[in-house]
Motif scaffolding. Structure first.
Motif, mmCIF file in Angstrom:
data_model
loop_
_atom_site.group_PDB
_atom_site.id
_atom_site.type_symbol
_atom_site.label_atom_id
_atom_site.label_comp_id
_atom_site.label_asym_id
_atom_site.label_seq_id
_atom_site.Cartn_x
_atom_site.Cartn_y
_atom_site.Cartn_z
ATOM 1 N N GLY A 214 55.818 87.874 6.294
ATOM 2 C CA GLY A 214 54.650 87.398 6.840
ATOM 3 C C GLY A 214 53.928 86.587 5.812
ATOM 4 N N GLU A 215 52.800 86.007 6.222
ATOM 5 C CA GLU A 215 52.167 85.265 5.481
ATOM 6 C C GLU A 215 51.378 85.670 4.176
ATOM 7 O OE1 GLU A 215 48.700 83.667 7.680
ATOM 8 O OE2 GLU A 215 50.191 82.444 9.092
ATOM 9 N N GLY A 216 51.648 85.289 2.945
ATOM 10 C CA GLY A 216 51.360 85.704 1.757
ATOM 11 C C GLY A 216 52.478 86.742 1.122
ATOM 12 N N ARG A 241 61.674 79.436 1.812
ATOM 13 C CA ARG A 241 60.298 78.623 1.891
ATOM 14 C C ARG A 241 59.472 78.693 0.810
ATOM 15 N NH1 ARG A 241 56.721 83.364 5.639
ATOM 16 N NH2 ARG A 241 56.848 84.830 3.827
ATOM 17 N N GLN A 243 55.606 78.718 -0.375
ATOM 18 C CA GLN A 243 54.413 79.419 -0.041
ATOM 19 C C GLN A 243 53.197 78.688 -0.977
ATOM 20 O OE1 GLN A 243 53.665 83.064 1.991
ATOM 21 N NE2 GLN A 243 55.194 83.997 1.341
ATOM 22 N N TYR A 251 46.017 82.700 0.795
ATOM 23 C CA TYR A 251 47.163 82.032 1.418
ATOM 24 C C TYR A 251 46.665 80.419 2.028
ATOM 25 C CZ TYR A 251 50.770 81.264 4.812
ATOM 26 O OH TYR A 251 51.965 80.325 5.759
ATOM 27 N N GLY A 253 49.440 77.853 3.230
ATOM 28 C CA GLY A 253 50.415 77.642 4.264
ATOM 29 C C GLY A 253 51.822 77.967 3.600
ATOM 30 N N SER A 254 52.770 77.336 4.444
ATOM 31 C CA SER A 254 54.206 77.197 3.839
ATOM 32 C C SER A 254 54.990 76.375 4.531
ATOM 33 C CB SER A 254 55.008 78.839 4.005
ATOM 34 O OG SER A 254 54.973 79.018 5.525
#
Length: 352
Positions: A214-216, A241, A243, A251, A253-254
């Motif tokens: 997930g994000e972060g 990716r 990040q 956070y 984006g990525s």
């Protein structure tokens, strides 16, 4: 008696020959450079953006040796330090280039202008086993991650002292970067799937992330970079990716995804950002460096597999300095390759 004087006169003759040759011969103080034709990307007739500058493959000890040291060098040759298995690369934003050599358990220190050479190694009390990456923070202080020891080491370049930064172990520290905005050191703890921030006294201030997609979240993060505005970039290796996080660790984006097409990643490692805001990512399986804009849009790439200049064999670390030069650790070719962004504008306040 005759043989005694004969040996004396022979020594005088040899020393005289040595001194005479010293006056005639000028020893190169540059690291070994493999000079070839001009290499640029993209190729003509397109306008070039990236230019290959040189290779650094061998390092010659040019420290002050004294008379007998120079006599010894005259007869047996200069002491050459081989780069064994380089990983991280960094500069002090001045003259010195630092190369973390995991295969030699040392950090090479190269004068970029005069080619002078020295190295950092451990001691019995404070060993240096597997140096991975470095961050220079000013005041002659260099911080080094040692992956196998689970620690970060502080080295004073003036006093030549090495000591641990914090009293406890991380699981497997790899990348390290210094934020000039927050005055914190950010370290990727790869096996813990986190980024940990310390002040320069080794006090932990912040942790970012956990294992996941997930994000972060991270899946074995490796390298890290902090740009001039304090924004943080992390190579999230097995999530394929990059990040991005704010100065405070929030956070943003990525970009990137697994694949073998341009803009995708196979085995991303080093990440860096130049003064113009271009993001560079070294991919060890692509044997190339991809360049993205600030939003993660692919701009171009350079390099392919091979041993010639401009080619790579599993590149790892990468570092963009404030003069527009990009240093890439060409790990299995056992060298550092230096490139230059032809149109990298320096209209940024790079002074610290």
């Amino acid at each position: 008696m005759f043989f005694k004087y004969a040996r004396f006169f022979l020594l005088v003759i040899l020393v005289s020959m040595f001194l005479g040759l010293l006056g005639c011969a000028k020893h190169s103080v540059e690291p070994k450079l493999l000079v070839e034709e001009k290499i640029v990307w993209p190729p003509a007739p397109l306008e070039p953006r990236i230019e290959w500058v040189r290779n650094i493959a061998q390092l010659q000890d040019e420290t002050e040796k004294g008379f007998w040291g120079r006599v010894k060098e005259f007869f047996i040759g200069p002491q050459i330090a081989e780069i064994v298995r380089p990983y991280g690369v960094a500069t002090d934003y001045g003259d010195r280039l630092f190369i973390a050599d995991t295969g030699a358990s040392r950090v090479h220190v190269v004068g970029r202008e005069d080619g002078s050479y020295s190295f950092i190694s451990g001691t019995e009390d404070v060993p240096l086993q597997t140096p991975i990456a470095m961050a220079y923070v000013g005041n002659d202080e260099l911080f080094i991650t040692d992956s196998s020891q689970g620690t970060v080491l502080r080295y004073n370049l003036r006093e030549k002292t090495l000591q641990p930064l914090m009293p406890y172990r991380l699981q497997r520290p790899t990348g390290i970067a210094y934020s000039w905005c927050t005055k914190l050191l950010f370290v990727t703890d790869t096996a813990a799937h986190q980024v940990v921030a310390f002040d320069r006294n080794g006090v932990e201030k912040l942790r970012i992330g956990s294992r996941g997609t997930g994000e972060g979240q991270f899946n074995y993060p490796t390298d890290i970079w902090v740009d001039m505005n304090g924004q943080i970039y992390v190579t999230d290796a097995l999530n394929a990716r990059i990040q991005m996080f704010s100065v405070e660790g929030g956070y943003i984006g990525s970009f990137g995804q697994p694949g073998d097409t341009p803009g995708s990643f196979a085995k991303p490692k080093g990440v860096t950002v130049d003064p113009a805001g271009h993001i560079y990512v070294a991919d060890a399986l692509f044997d190339a460096v991809q360049i993205f804009d600030a939003k993660g849009k692919l701009l171009m790439s350079f390099g392919d597999n091979g041993h010639r200049s401009g080619q790579f064999w599993m590149p790892s670390g990468i570092f963009a300095d404030r003069r527009g030069y990009i240093y890439v650790t060409d790990t299995y070719n056992r060298r550092i390759q230096v490139f230059r962004h032809v149109n990298c504008t320096m209209n940024h306040d790079c002074s610290r």
